[in-house]
Design a protein around this motif. Structure first.
Motif, PDB file in Angstrom:
ATOM      1  N   ASP A 117       0.827  -1.200   0.000  1.00 47.43           N
ATOM      2  CA  ASP A 117       0.000   0.000   0.000  1.00 47.43           C
ATOM      3  C   ASP A 117       0.863   1.253   0.000  1.00 47.43           C
ATOM      4  O   ASP A 117       0.575   2.221  -0.710  1.00 47.43           O
ATOM      5  CB  ASP A 117      -0.916  -0.020   1.223  1.00 47.43           C
ATOM      6  N   CYS A 118       1.936   1.231   0.788  1.00 53.61           N
ATOM      7  CA  CYS A 118       2.856   2.377   0.810  1.00 53.61           C
ATOM      8  C   CYS A 118       3.504   2.596  -0.551  1.00 53.61           C
ATOM      9  O   CYS A 118       3.711   3.743  -0.978  1.00 53.61           O
ATOM     10  CB  CYS A 118       3.932   2.157   1.875  1.00 53.61           C
ATOM     11  N   ILE A 119       3.832   1.508  -1.231  1.00 53.80           N
ATOM     12  CA  ILE A 119       4.450   1.624  -2.555  1.00 53.80           C
ATOM     13  C   ILE A 119       3.481   2.252  -3.549  1.00 53.80           C
ATOM     14  O   ILE A 119       3.854   3.129  -4.347  1.00 53.80           O
ATOM     15  CB  ILE A 119       4.911   0.233  -3.042  1.00 53.80           C
ATOM     16  N   VAL A 120       2.213   1.845  -3.505  1.00 60.25           N
ATOM     17  CA  VAL A 120       1.201   2.420  -4.401  1.00 60.25           C
ATOM     18  C   VAL A 120       1.036   3.908  -4.130  1.00 60.25           C
ATOM     19  O   VAL A 120       0.971   4.730  -5.058  1.00 60.25           O
ATOM     20  CB  VAL A 120      -0.139   1.681  -4.236  1.00 60.25           C
ATOM     21  N   ILE A 121       0.958   4.265  -2.845  1.00 64.38           N
ATOM     22  CA  ILE A 121       0.819   5.684  -2.485  1.00 64.38           C
ATOM     23  C   ILE A 121       2.020   6.485  -2.987  1.00 64.38           C
ATOM     24  O   ILE A 121       1.880   7.587  -3.529  1.00 64.38           O
ATOM     25  CB  ILE A 121       0.669   5.830  -0.959  1.00 64.38           C
TER      26      ILE A 121
ATOM     27  N   GLU B 151      -0.784   8.087 -17.173  1.00 72.18           N
ATOM     28  CA  GLU B 151      -0.239   7.260 -16.098  1.00 72.18           C
ATOM     29  C   GLU B 151      -0.934   7.579 -14.774  1.00 72.18           C
ATOM     30  O   GLU B 151      -1.316   6.672 -14.013  1.00 72.18           O
ATOM     31  CB  GLU B 151       1.265   7.501 -15.966  1.00 72.18           C
ATOM     32  N   PHE B 152      -1.112   8.867 -14.484  1.00 71.00           N
ATOM     33  CA  PHE B 152      -1.752   9.275 -13.236  1.00 71.00           C
ATOM     34  C   PHE B 152      -3.204   8.801 -13.190  1.00 71.00           C
ATOM     35  O   PHE B 152      -3.699   8.371 -12.140  1.00 71.00           O
ATOM     36  CB  PHE B 152      -1.691  10.801 -13.120  1.00 71.00           C
ATOM     37  N   ALA B 153      -3.899   8.861 -14.340  1.00 69.19           N
ATOM     38  CA  ALA B 153      -5.293   8.406 -14.391  1.00 69.19           C
ATOM     39  C   ALA B 153      -5.399   6.920 -14.103  1.00 69.19           C
ATOM     40  O   ALA B 153      -6.304   6.473 -13.389  1.00 69.19           O
ATOM     41  CB  ALA B 153      -5.893   8.732 -15.764  1.00 69.19           C
ATOM     42  N   HIS B 154      -4.471   6.127 -14.640  1.00 72.07           N
ATOM     43  CA  HIS B 154      -4.491   4.688 -14.396  1.00 72.07           C
ATOM     44  C   HIS B 154      -4.232   4.367 -12.918  1.00 72.07           C
ATOM     45  O   HIS B 154      -4.919   3.529 -12.318  1.00 72.07           O
ATOM     46  CB  HIS B 154      -3.450   3.990 -15.260  1.00 72.07           C
ATOM     47  N   LEU B 155      -3.249   5.043 -12.345  1.00 73.50           N
ATOM     48  CA  LEU B 155      -2.918   4.788 -10.940  1.00 73.50           C
ATOM     49  C   LEU B 155      -4.070   5.172 -10.020  1.00 73.50           C
ATOM     50  O   LEU B 155      -4.440   4.423  -9.107  1.00 73.50           O
ATOM     51  CB  LEU B 155      -1.652   5.560 -10.555  1.00 73.50           C
ATOM     52  N   THR B 156      -4.645   6.346 -10.240  1.00 70.97           N
ATOM     53  CA  THR B 156      -5.734   6.801  -9.374  1.00 70.97           C
ATOM     54  C   THR B 156      -7.009   6.010  -9.615  1.00 70.97           C
ATOM     55  O   THR B 156      -7.808   5.823  -8.690  1.00 70.97           O
ATOM     56  CB  THR B 156      -6.009   8.292  -9.589  1.00 70.97           C
ATOM     57  N   GLY B 157      -7.209   5.528 -10.837  1.00 66.93           N
ATOM     58  CA  GLY B 157      -8.381   4.699 -11.107  1.00 66.93           C
ATOM     59  C   GLY B 157      -8.321   3.384 -10.360  1.00 66.93           C
ATOM     60  O   GLY B 157      -9.309   2.939  -9.768  1.00 66.93           O
TER      61      GLY B 157
END
Length: 678
Positions: free
Chosen positions: A68-72, A111-117
Motif C-alpha cells: 500500500d505504501c508503494i502504491v501511495i 499514467e496518473f489516471a491509471h494509478l488513481t483509477g
C-alpha cells in the motif's frame, strides 16, 4: 518511505520461517513415526501452531502495508511529475514548445489516471471513493479545457479575458491534484475546514435515532440535547425558506411542518420528564411511545416536503436549461463581436449559475447518503467555476470574432456546462432512488440473471474484464446510452397510467440499459463482460415482450397510426433480435470480446432510440382512445379523426446524445499536430 527497502528485505526470512514452521507442524508423514506408541502428534503442539500462524499473519499484514505504501508513493511521484510539467505548460510562449510539453503532460496524465483509477477501485470507504471520483472527473474535463485555453492564450497573448480563462483552468487542476493526494494519504492540508457540513437528512436521521433510543432507556440522552438538536435542524431549513426561488406556498408549508415538529418534540419532552419523575421507569411508557411515534412522523413529514421542494426545483431547472439557449446566444454574440450582447447574456448565465448552485446545495441537504452529498458539492463547485469561465471565453471570442481557436475554446467550456447538467440529471435520479429505498438498483430485474435462466452462453464465453484503455474507448458510447435512458425516463413520467404494461417494460429496459452504462464506468452490478452479455440477452427479451404489446395496440388503430406503430415495432423487433444474436454468439480473444461489448451497447442504443420515439406517440394514442370511449369498440372513429404525430429527427436519433463525452488523453494529444497551422 526511506525504510521501504529494509522493510521488504526483513519480511522475506520471517515469512519463510512462518510457512516452514506451519508445514512442519502439519506434516502428515510424521504420523508414521508415531504409530508405534499408538498416538498421533501432528497437531499436539497447539501452542507452536498458534504462534506460527500469528507470525505468518503478521508477515502478511506487513507485506500488504508495504504494498500500500508503494502504491501511495507511486501516485505521489506521478502527481509531482504532473505538477512540474503543468508549471512548464503555464510558462510556454510558443506553439512549438507547447506541443512538445503537452505531449509529455498527456503521457503523465494517462499514467496518473491509471494509478488513481486503480486506487479508487481499491478504496473501501464510500466517501473517499466519491471524493476520488469527483477529483478525477475534474482532471479529466480540465485536460481538454487546458488545451484550448492555452492555445487561445498563445494566439492572443494580450487578451486579458483569455489569460483569466487559462489561469482558472490551471488553478482548478492543481486543486484537484491536491485533493487526490489528500485522499490517498488520508490527510488534509487545511485541517477540518474542508469537512462537509451536516446535512438536513443526516441531522434528521441522528435526531430520530436519539428519539427512538428512548424506547430502550429514558436516560440515554438529555432532554436539552434533543431540543437543541431539533433547533439546529430547523435552522438548516432556512436554506429552503430564505431562498428567493422557493414559492410562498412551499415556504409556508415548511415553516408549518417545523412548527408541528417543535410541538410534538415539546410534548415528547414533557411526557418523557413525567415518566422519569413519577414512575422512575427505565423503559418507555405507552404515553412516551405514542409521543415518540408522533415526533418521528412529524420530522419524516418535514423531510418528505424538503425532498419534494428540492427535487421539484432541480427538475424544473433541468427542463429550463435543456435547450441551452443562453449558451447558443453567447456563441452567436461572441462570433458577431457584439460585446454588449455578450455582457447581457453573461448576466443571464450568471443568474442561471446561481440558481443551479443553490439547487445543488438543497439537493445536498436531502441526498440521503454521504457519497451523494459529496457528488452534490462537486456539482455545486463545477457550476460555480465553469459559469465565469464560459463568460471569459465568450468575451475573448467577442474581442477576436474571427479566431477559430477562441471559438473552439468557448465550445469546450459550453460542452462542459452541458455535461454537468447531464450529470445533475443522473444525480437527481440516484437521490430519488435512495429516497424511495431503491439505492440505484431499484428492482429485481436489475439483478444479474439467476442460475438456470438466460445461461445459453455460460460455457462458451469466458468472463473478462476490460482494461483501462478499453474502458476509455467505450466511455463516450456509455454516456450516450445513459442520456438515452434519461430520455426514456422523462417520457415515461409523462404517462398518466403509470401502471400500464408498456410503462413497466420501458422502465425495465431503461434500468437495464443504465446498468450497462455503469459497466462502462467500472461501476454497478455488472462486473465482467460475461455479466454484460447476460444483461443484454435479458434486455432483448424484454424488448420483444414490448413488441407484443405494440402489436396488440396496433389492432385498435387504422390507417396511418396503425402503419406507424407497426413500422416502429418492426424496427424494435429487429434491434432486439440483433442484440440477442450478438449476446448469444460465442467469441474468443480479447479483441473479439471487446468488439462484442461495443456491438452490444450499440444495439442497446438502437433499442432505446426506438423506445424514446414510441413512448410519446403511444401515450397520445392511448390518451386519445381513453378520452373517446367509443374508439376501441368503433375503429371507424379512428379513421375519421386521425391523430397526427410529428417527431423531430433529433428525437429519432436520440436527443441530447451529443453531450460532453469522455475523451481520452491520447485523442487530445492527437490534435496537437494541428496547433501550429491554426
Amino acid at each position: 518511505m526511506p525504510a521501504t527497502q529494509d522493510s521488504a528485505s526483513s519480511l522475506v526470512p520471517l515469512k519463510g520461517f512462518d510457512c516452514t514452521a506451519i508445514a512442519q507442524l502439519t506434516d502428515v508423514s510424521s504420523l508414521e513415526q508415531c504409530e508405534g506408541d499408538g498416538r498421533s502428534t501432528v497437531f499436539s503442539d497447539k501452542t507452536g501452531m498458534v504462534k506460527a500462524a500469528r507470525m505468518l499473519l503478521s508477515s502478511v499484514t506487513k507485506v500488504l502495508v508495504l504494498a500500500d505504501c508503494i502504491v501511495i508513493k507511486q501516485i505521489i511521484s506521478s502527481r509531482n511529475k504532473v505538477l512540474v510539467t503543468l508549471e512548464q505548460l503555464e510558462r510556454v510562449s510558443t506553439f512549438q514548445e507547447f506541443v512538445q510539453i503537452f505531449s509529455q503532460f498527456g503521457n503523465e496524465m494517462v499514467e496518473f489516471a491509471h494509478l488513481t483509477g486503480d486506487r479508487q477501485n481499491d478504496l473501501k470507504d464510500e466517501k473517499k471513493r466519491a471524493r476520488m471520483a469527483a477529483a478525477r472527473a475534474v482532471l479529466e474535463k480540465c485536460t481538454m479545457m487546458l488545451l484550448t485555453a492555452s492555445k487561445t492564450c498563445l494566439r492572443h497573448p494580450d487578451c486579458e479575458s483569455a489569460r483569466i480563462n487559462k489561469e482558472a483552468v490551471f488553478q482548478r487542476m492543481r486543486l484537484a491534484l491536491e485533493q487526490v493526494i489528500e485522499i490517498v494519504t488520508d490527510t488534509r492540508s487545511c485541517g477540518e475546514a474542508k469537512a462537509l457540513p451536516v446535512s438536513i437528512y443526516a441531522g434528521i436521521k441522528d435526531f430520530k435515532v436519539k428519539v427512538e433510543g428512548l424506547r430502550d432507556s429514558l436516560y440515554c440522552v438529555s432532554c436539552e440535547a434533543v431540543a437543541a438538536q431539533l433547533e439546529a435542524l430547523v435552522e438548516k431549513t432556512e436554506d429552503f425558506t430564505d431562498s428567493a426561488y422557493t414559492s410562498h406556498e412551499q415556504r409556508e408549508t415548511i415553516i408549518q411542518l417545523c412548527q408541528i415538529t417543535r410541538q410534538e418534540t415539546k410534548q415528547l419532552i414533557n411526557t418523557w420528564r413525567h415518566a422519569q419523575q413519577s414512575l422512575k421507569a427505565k423503559e418507555a411508557t405507552d404515553e412516551v411511545e405514542l409521543s415518540i411515534l408522533k415526533t418521528c412522523q412529524s420530522v419524516s413529514d418535514l423531510r418528505r416536503e424538503l425532498h419534494r421542494v428540492a427535487v421539484g426545483r432541480a427538475t424544473e431547472l433541468l427542463k429550463l436549461h435543456s435547450d441551452h439557449l443562453v449558451l447558443q446566444a453567447l456563441k452567436a454574440s461572441g462570433g458577431d463581436g457584439n460585446l454588449e450582447a455578450v455582457a447581457d447574456y453573461a448576466g443571464t448565465l450568471t443568474e442561471h449559475k446561481e440558481q443551479l448552485v443553490e439547487t445543488c446545495r438543497l439537493l445536498c441537504h436531502i441526498s440521503g447518503t454521504e457519497p451523494l452529498e459529496i457528488t452534490c458539492v462537486h456539482a455545486e463547485e463545477t457550476f460555480r467555476v465553469i459559469g465565469p469561465q464560459i463568460i471569459s471565453a465568450a468575451q475573448t471570442l467577442a474581442l477576436h470574432p474571427t479566431s477559430k481557436i477562441a471559438k473552439e475554446n468557448l465550445d469546450v467550456f459550453c460542452e462542459a456546462w452541458e455535461s454537468q447538467l447531464c450529470d445533475m440529471a443522473i444525480l437527481l435520479k440516484e437521490i430519488n432512488d435512495v429516497f424511495e429505498g431503491r439505492r440505484g438498483d431499484k428492482k429485481t430485474y436489475l439483478s444479474l440473471p439467476r442460475p438456470g435462466k438466460h445461461s445459453v452462453n455460460l460455457k462458451t464465453v469466458k468472463a473478462a474484464k476490460l482494461d483501462a484503455e478499453e474502458q476509455t474507448t467505450i466511455a463516450k458510447l456509455g454516456l450516450e446510452l445513459c442520456l438515452l435512458t434519461s430520455d426514456v425516463d422523462s417520457e415515461v413520467e409523462r404517462w398518466d397510467e403509470q401502471d400500464h404494461e408498456m410503462v413497466r417494460l420501458c422502465q425495465i429496459i431503461s434500468s437495464m440499459a443504465y446498468s450497462m452504462y455503469l459497466f462502462t464506468r467500472g461501476e454497478g452490478l455488472l462486473k465482467t463482460t460475461l455479466d454484460l452479455f447476460h444483461q443484454a440477452e435479458v434486455l432483448s427479451d424484454q424488448g420483444l415482450q414490448l413488441c407484443h404489446i405494440l402489436h396488440s395496440l396496433s389492432t385498435q388503430l387504422l390507417d396511418e397510426d396503425r402503419i406507424l406503430i407497426l413500422s416502429e415495432t418492426e424496427k424494435l423487433s429487429a434491434a432486439c433480435q440483433q442484440l440477442q444474436v450478438c449476446a448469444k454468439t460465442p467469441v474468443q480473444g480479447k479483441s473479439a470480446i471487446f468488439q462484442k461489448v461495443d456491438s452490444s451497447i450499440q444495439n442497446t442504443k438502437g433499442i432505446l432510440t426506438v423506445v424514446v420515439y414510441l413512448l410519446p406517440v403511444c401515450n397520445k394514442l392511448i390518451r386519445k382512445c381513453k378520452s373517446e370511449r367509443s374508439c376501441v369498440a368503433s375503429p371507424q372513429h379512428w379513421r375519421e379523426k386521425q391523430l397526427s404525430t410529428t417527431v423531430s429527427e433529433e428525437t429519432l436519433n436520440g436527443k441530447g446524445s451529443n453531450g460532453f463525452g469522455v475523451k481520452s488523453l491520447e485523442q487530445h494529444m492527437a490534435n496537437l499536430t494541428f496547433l501550429e497551422s491554426k
